[in-house]
Design a protein around this motif. Sequence first.
Motif, PDB file in Angstrom:
ATOM      1  N   MET A 220      31.673  22.319  62.728  1.00  9.28           N
ATOM      2  CA  MET A 220      31.404  22.778  64.084  1.00  9.28           C
ATOM      3  C   MET A 220      31.828  21.726  65.107  1.00  9.28           C
ATOM      4  N   LEU A 221      31.524  20.462  64.839  1.00 12.48           N
ATOM      5  CA  LEU A 221      31.916  19.391  65.744  1.00 12.48           C
ATOM      6  C   LEU A 221      33.435  19.325  65.889  1.00 12.48           C
ATOM      7  N   GLN A 222      34.139  19.570  64.788  1.00  5.44           N
ATOM      8  CA  GLN A 222      35.597  19.582  64.834  1.00  5.44           C
ATOM      9  C   GLN A 222      36.122  20.707  65.720  1.00  5.44           C
TER      10      GLN A 222
ATOM     11  N   MET B 262      34.743  21.964  68.333  1.00  6.57           N
ATOM     12  CA  MET B 262      34.309  21.894  69.721  1.00  6.57           C
ATOM     13  C   MET B 262      34.882  20.661  70.414  1.00  6.57           C
ATOM     14  N   GLY B 263      34.567  20.548  71.714  1.00 11.80           N
ATOM     15  CA  GLY B 263      34.958  19.357  72.458  1.00 11.80           C
ATOM     16  C   GLY B 263      34.105  18.178  72.038  1.00 11.80           C
ATOM     17  N   ASP B 264      34.194  17.093  72.761  1.00 13.90           N
ATOM     18  CA  ASP B 264      33.459  15.885  72.391  1.00 13.90           C
ATOM     19  C   ASP B 264      31.984  16.042  72.741  1.00 13.90           C
ATOM     20  N   ILE B 265      31.180  16.399  71.745  1.00 15.20           N
ATOM     21  CA  ILE B 265      29.733  16.493  71.965  1.00 15.20           C
ATOM     22  C   ILE B 265      28.992  15.436  71.153  1.00 15.20           C
ATOM     23  N   GLY B 266      29.693  14.351  70.839  1.00 18.13           N
ATOM     24  CA  GLY B 266      28.987  13.240  70.217  1.00 18.13           C
ATOM     25  C   GLY B 266      29.672  12.570  69.053  1.00 18.13           C
ATOM     26  N   TYR B 267      30.655  13.236  68.441  1.00 18.76           N
ATOM     27  CA  TYR B 267      31.305  12.598  67.300  1.00 18.76           C
ATOM     28  C   TYR B 267      32.778  12.971  67.224  1.00 18.76           C
ATOM     29  N   GLN B 268      33.597  11.967  67.025  1.00 23.68           N
ATOM     30  CA  GLN B 268      35.021  12.154  66.770  1.00 23.68           C
ATOM     31  C   GLN B 268      35.412  11.213  65.632  1.00 23.68           C
ATOM     32  N   GLY B 269      35.835  11.797  64.530  1.00 25.37           N
ATOM     33  CA  GLY B 269      36.195  10.956  63.396  1.00 25.37           C
ATOM     34  C   GLY B 269      36.247  11.742  62.103  1.00 25.37           C
ATOM     35  N   SER B 270      36.210  11.031  60.992  1.00 21.80           N
ATOM     36  CA  SER B 270      36.349  11.634  59.664  1.00 21.80           C
ATOM     37  C   SER B 270      35.029  12.183  59.152  1.00 21.80           C
TER      38      SER B 270
ATOM     39  N   TYR C  56      29.254  30.843  63.927  1.00 23.93           N
ATOM     40  CA  TYR C  56      29.369  31.331  62.558  1.00 23.93           C
ATOM     41  C   TYR C  56      30.696  30.900  61.927  1.00 23.93           C
ATOM     42  N   ARG C  57      30.610  30.317  60.749  1.00 24.37           N
ATOM     43  CA  ARG C  57      31.832  29.944  60.026  1.00 24.37           C
ATOM     44  C   ARG C  57      31.887  30.712  58.707  1.00 24.37           C
ATOM     45  N   LYS C  58      31.151  30.254  57.689  1.00 23.68           N
ATOM     46  CA  LYS C  58      31.139  30.956  56.408  1.00 23.68           C
ATOM     47  C   LYS C  58      29.728  31.327  55.959  1.00 23.68           C
ATOM     48  N   GLY C  59      28.771  30.442  56.202  1.00 23.49           N
ATOM     49  CA  GLY C  59      27.390  30.739  55.844  1.00 23.49           C
ATOM     50  C   GLY C  59      27.122  30.809  54.357  1.00 23.49           C
ATOM     51  N   GLU C  60      27.964  30.191  53.565  1.00 25.00           N
ATOM     52  CA  GLU C  60      27.834  30.281  52.114  1.00 25.00           C
ATOM     53  C   GLU C  60      26.909  29.201  51.552  1.00 25.00           C
ATOM     54  N   VAL C  61      26.333  29.486  50.421  1.00 22.30           N
ATOM     55  CA  VAL C  61      25.544  28.509  49.683  1.00 22.30           C
ATOM     56  C   VAL C  61      26.473  27.786  48.709  1.00 22.30           C
ATOM     57  N   GLY C  62      26.497  26.456  48.758  1.00 23.87           N
ATOM     58  CA  GLY C  62      27.347  25.683  47.849  1.00 23.87           C
ATOM     59  C   GLY C  62      28.726  25.383  48.396  1.00 23.87           C
TER      60      GLY C  62
END
Length: 294
Positions: A137-139, A141-149, A254-260
């Motif tokens: 989700m962070l990836q 979106m815009g910069d809401i607190g984290y940019q990196g690996s 919403y992305r995938k919502g999968e378990v595992g």
Amino acid sequence: MELVSIVDEQNNKYRFKRYKGYPFNVEAIGNVRDQLEKIAHFDVKPDDVIVSVFPKSGTHWLYNTVMMLRSGSLKYSGTPTFLEFQEFKLIEEKESPRTFGSHMRFRFLPEQMKLGRGKVVTVTRNPKDTVVSMYKMLQAMGDIGYQGSFEGFLKIFVTEECFMGNGSWFSWIKDMEEWKSPNCLSLSYKDFKQNTFENVVKLAKFLEVDHDEDFLRSVSDSIQFNKLKESHNLTTPPSDRWKDISEDGRLPIYRKGEVGEWKKVITVAQSEQFDKLFKEKVEEFGLKIKTSFE
């Protein structure tokens, strides 16, 4: 309040608000202090409900289930009014029956709720799936607190500087487990997904709403992940509140919502390190939670 900026040795960049030692997302309202004070002294109504969930653990899924059960309608309700992210005037002016959202630790919820007024519902997800979903989700979106690996984000996720939940997943769960009032219902993400109808029935009973089995089964069908995702994409209007950090003002909920799903992202070495840390933290915090990593 202090605005914290950190750049680690791998050039991963963290940015968050810190208040009284607790980290808050940079999108938290104002200086944090004023909003927290207003929330603490909020005049809770007996029929108020707060969907309080650690980020990326099923907040919108649970919220829309609650809304369908409370309204008697299968209509998609979108994103909740978050206590920490919305101007307080909008929170106070919301019409009853009111259902709010929160990602904050339970210690920051309204004092009246701690005394048993209103209801709190939460859902707990495997932290490995949670951290992967949060990073994706962070990836997006815009910069809401984290940019990196991902590796860099995984490191901060397990520390008390994890700004998405006012500290680590472990301390968030500790707060939830210490909530002594019977006005809180805690569900399991995996069980909710595997036994949706049974959990809808449990939730309806807790919310004290009376619906027949046909309607409860219709709710169970309507909250399947793909249907919620489609409804979100088709019916959620653009929001000025989120226009600077998301495409067209629509949060990528919403992305995938999968378990595992974590098995496709977390390496064997990272998984083993997390398992070791998980065991240590559960013992350190005295947690009762039992989480399957399957």
